[in-house]
Design a protein around this motif. Structure first.
Motif, mmCIF file in Angstrom:
data_model
loop_
_atom_site.group_PDB
_atom_site.id
_atom_site.type_symbol
_atom_site.label_atom_id
_atom_site.label_comp_id
_atom_site.label_asym_id
_atom_site.label_seq_id
_atom_site.Cartn_x
_atom_site.Cartn_y
_atom_site.Cartn_z
ATOM 1 N N VAL A 33 -6.141 -18.030 41.134
ATOM 2 C CA VAL A 33 -5.284 -17.869 39.954
ATOM 3 C C VAL A 33 -4.745 -16.444 39.971
ATOM 4 N N LEU A 34 -3.417 -16.315 39.938
ATOM 5 C CA LEU A 34 -2.788 -14.999 40.028
ATOM 6 C C LEU A 34 -2.195 -14.581 38.682
ATOM 7 N N PRO A 35 -2.278 -13.278 38.365
ATOM 8 C CA PRO A 35 -1.638 -12.769 37.145
ATOM 9 C C PRO A 35 -0.142 -12.616 37.380
ATOM 10 N N ASN A 36 0.591 -12.385 36.317
ATOM 11 C CA ASN A 36 2.009 -12.063 36.444
ATOM 12 C C ASN A 36 2.158 -10.559 36.295
ATOM 13 N N ALA A 37 2.155 -9.863 37.430
ATOM 14 C CA ALA A 37 2.203 -8.398 37.404
ATOM 15 C C ALA A 37 3.531 -7.867 37.919
ATOM 16 N N GLU A 38 4.546 -8.733 37.977
ATOM 17 C CA GLU A 38 5.849 -8.306 38.497
ATOM 18 C C GLU A 38 6.407 -7.106 37.735
ATOM 19 N N SER A 39 6.254 -7.148 36.397
ATOM 20 C CA SER A 39 6.848 -6.084 35.583
ATOM 21 C C SER A 39 6.121 -4.753 35.757
ATOM 22 N N THR A 40 4.880 -4.820 36.235
ATOM 23 C CA THR A 40 4.099 -3.595 36.428
ATOM 24 C C THR A 40 4.307 -3.010 37.817
ATOM 25 N N ASP A 41 4.196 -3.862 38.827
ATOM 26 C CA ASP A 41 4.292 -3.395 40.208
ATOM 27 C C ASP A 41 4.625 -4.601 41.083
ATOM 28 N N SER A 42 5.903 -4.787 41.406
ATOM 29 C CA SER A 42 6.321 -5.948 42.195
ATOM 30 C C SER A 42 5.694 -5.923 43.580
ATOM 31 N N LEU A 43 5.464 -4.715 44.104
ATOM 32 C CA LEU A 43 4.867 -4.584 45.429
ATOM 33 C C LEU A 43 3.469 -5.175 45.452
ATOM 34 N N ILE A 44 2.718 -4.956 44.389
ATOM 35 C CA ILE A 44 1.336 -5.431 44.358
ATOM 36 C C ILE A 44 1.272 -6.951 44.281
ATOM 37 N N MET A 45 2.282 -7.587 43.676
ATOM 38 C CA MET A 45 2.292 -9.041 43.587
ATOM 39 C C MET A 45 2.419 -9.665 44.968
ATOM 40 N N GLU A 46 3.229 -9.077 45.831
ATOM 41 C CA GLU A 46 3.328 -9.588 47.194
ATOM 42 C C GLU A 46 1.979 -9.531 47.890
ATOM 43 N N GLU A 47 1.248 -8.439 47.660
ATOM 44 C CA GLU A 47 -0.063 -8.279 48.294
ATOM 45 C C GLU A 47 -1.086 -9.230 47.686
ATOM 46 N N TYR A 48 -1.011 -9.463 46.372
ATOM 47 C CA TYR A 48 -1.881 -10.448 45.730
ATOM 48 C C TYR A 48 -1.678 -11.840 46.353
ATOM 49 N N ARG A 49 -0.424 -12.211 46.537
ATOM 50 C CA ARG A 49 -0.135 -13.552 47.091
ATOM 51 C C ARG A 49 -0.703 -13.695 48.499
ATOM 52 N N GLU A 50 -0.575 -12.643 49.293
ATOM 53 C CA GLU A 50 -1.104 -12.690 50.648
ATOM 54 C C GLU A 50 -2.624 -12.794 50.640
ATOM 55 N N LEU A 51 -3.267 -12.002 49.787
ATOM 56 C CA LEU A 51 -4.729 -12.061 49.682
ATOM 57 C C LEU A 51 -5.184 -13.411 49.163
ATOM 58 N N ALA A 52 -4.410 -14.002 48.247
ATOM 59 C CA ALA A 52 -4.750 -15.321 47.708
ATOM 60 C C ALA A 52 -4.678 -16.382 48.805
ATOM 61 N N ARG A 53 -3.647 -16.322 49.661
ATOM 62 C CA ARG A 53 -3.539 -17.276 50.774
ATOM 63 C C ARG A 53 -4.738 -17.143 51.709
ATOM 64 N N GLU A 54 -5.129 -15.906 51.978
ATOM 65 C CA GLU A 54 -6.289 -15.688 52.853
ATOM 66 C C GLU A 54 -7.568 -16.229 52.224
ATOM 67 N N ALA A 55 -7.729 -16.053 50.901
ATOM 68 C CA ALA A 55 -8.921 -16.546 50.221
ATOM 69 C C ALA A 55 -8.972 -18.069 50.223
ATOM 70 N N GLU A 56 -7.831 -18.691 49.959
ATOM 71 C CA GLU A 56 -7.787 -20.153 49.859
ATOM 72 C C GLU A 56 -8.058 -20.836 51.196
#
Length: 459
Positions: A33-56
């Motif tokens: 489950v990912l947060p919506n952090a686009e408004s805070t740091d769009s760069l970090i969201m890309e990294e969250y998605r990649e880490l989420a794919r690796e975890a899944e």
């Protein structure tokens, strides 16, 4: 022909079954489950998605990495889910277990957190993660009990952690509150032997001696507290989270910049900071102020006042005007050779947040202007701050030398005479202390501490 058809049917059944197994296995795996952090740091969201794919598609280590990424940004609920999954997949992982217990603690579920911390007793500690060690998780359990207002259970948890200074401190406080002052004093004295310059244990000693009616010793303890600088760490949350906060997004870019500081290549540092600032865009994140301040520092080193002014105006747009930024405005006009305007800004900083550096700069300005009275005033203030620093570090020899310079340069400074008196009193030069307190009160009749200390000396 019939045999070939049978073989094909068997292969088809096997392949269909295996594919079904793979699909079922994939569908049974948990999704991140990912947060919506686009408004805070769009760069970090890309990294969250990649880490989420690796975890899944991975196992416990990948879920731990994703949880730590969330933890570094203070997203405890998202981190909790990841560590729970990691602990389910690897019940022997102390990192997953301690991190899960920590997230429960941070979201206010103290009883659940305690139960999860207690499971660490049968696990192997990981030196890279503080809360996996017995001294840290026992301390966390004790703190949980304190937050639940269960002092007896808290005391038992801290008792199991004897010789760990934070636990000793908390236990001594509980003993003082429950009237067991002598017992508390034994713990305090033991820790003061190990850390004589401890602020917290020194203060507990003062409270205990005052409670016991040992007034003379209590006064000595109070004097020592004022000269104590060592602070026992009582909260390990920042120590736990900080390494994770630097792994992703803008924070990682800033950390990469920090690693370059030793290069002493201001042009390269300026380029790197411009890249970091570009990543932030127009978002007003906590890193914005720190990044702009770093950019201003670099431009000061590059002797680029125009660029400094542009950056300082950007800070003003964000509603930020603090002593550091005002000091840099003074630096802008120093670089431009406009000493009068620089002086105005630096005097404001000296009133708001005096430092040795500020008074030294002002003293140099007045020296260039041949204004010896103002130069001596600021040199006296420099010496006073140096004396106070040495005094609080319990370095009385250096403090005595500096405070003598201060009163010589600035004989009308009540604060300087007060610290002159304090140093002489601690050195047991009662006559010199009395005279200095009197000079302080002549300059400032309402100096409360000087009034009290002079009264005690007279008694």
């Amino acid at each position: 022909m019939i045999q070939i058809i049978r073989m094909l049917v068997i292969l088809l059944v096997v392949e269909t079954g295996y594919c079904g197994y793979l699909v079922a296995k994939r569908m049974s795996r948990p999704l991140a489950v990912l947060p919506n952090a686009e408004s805070t740091d769009s760069l970090i969201m890309e990294e969250y998605r990649e880490l989420a794919r690796e975890a899944e598609t991975g196992y416990a280590p990948e879920w731990i990495r994703l949880g730590q990424a969330f933890l570094g940004q203070g997203m405890y609920a998202y981190a909790e889910n990841c560590f729970a999954e990691a602990a389910r997949q690897d019940p022997e992982s102390a990192v997953a277990q301690s991190s899960y217990a920590f997230c429960l603690e941070r979201t206010g579920r103290m009883a659940e957190s305690t139960r999860e911390y207690e499971k660490l007793k049968d696990m192997q500690a990981d030196t890279s993660v503080p809360f996996t060690s017995p001294k840290h998780y026992l301390y966390a359990i004790g703190r949980n009990y304190l937050r639940q207002e269960k002092p007896d259970e808290a005391e038992q948890a801290f008792l199991q952690n004897t010789d760990f200074q934070p636990a000793d401190f908390q236990r001594a406080k509980l003993l003082l509150r429950s009237g067991r002052t002598e017992e508390a004093l034994l713990i305090v004295e033991r820790n003061l032997k190990e850390s004589p310059n401890s602020l917290y244990f020194g203060f507990l000693k003062y409270l205990a001696l005052e409670e016991l009616g040992r007034d003379f010793e209590a006064k000595q303890a109070a004097d020592q507290v004022e000269r104590a600088m060592y602070v026992v760490p009582l909260n390990f949350n920042t120590e736990f989270i900080m390494p994770y906060s630097k792994r992703l997004g803008v924070s990682k870019a800033i950390e990469d910049y920090n690693q370059m500081l030793d290069r002493d290549d201001m042009d390269h540092l300026a380029k790197k900071l411009d890249e970091v600032f570009e990543l932030m865009g127009d978002r007003r994140t906590p890193q914005v102020k720190a990044t702009i301040m770093r950019m201003i520092e670099v431009e000061f080193q590059r002797k680029n006042p125009e660029r400094m002014l542009l950056l300082l105006n950007k800070l003003n747009e964000f509603g930020i005007e603090e002593p550091d930024s005002i000091q840099f405005k003074g630096g802008v006009y120093l670089l431009k050779g406009d000493l009068k305007t620089a002086e105005e800004y630096l005097l404001r900083v000296a009133e708001m947040s005096p430092t040795i550096e500020i008074h030294e700069t002002l003293a140099n300005i007045y020296n260039e202007q041949n204004d010896t009275e103002k130069r001596d005033y600021h040199q006296g203030k420099m010496a006073l701050l140096a004396a106070m620093m040495s005094f609080r570090n319990d370095n009385l020899v250096v403090a005595e030398e500096a405070i003598q310079q201060s009163v010589d340069k600035n004989p009308n400074d009540a604060q300087a005479w007060f610290y002159f008196a304090e140093i002489k009193r601690i050195q047991k030069d009662r006559q010199a202390a009395r005279e200095a307190y009197e000079k302080c009160l002549k300059l400032n009749p309402n100096h409360g501490r000087a009034i009290d200390e002079l009264k005690l000396l007279t008694q």
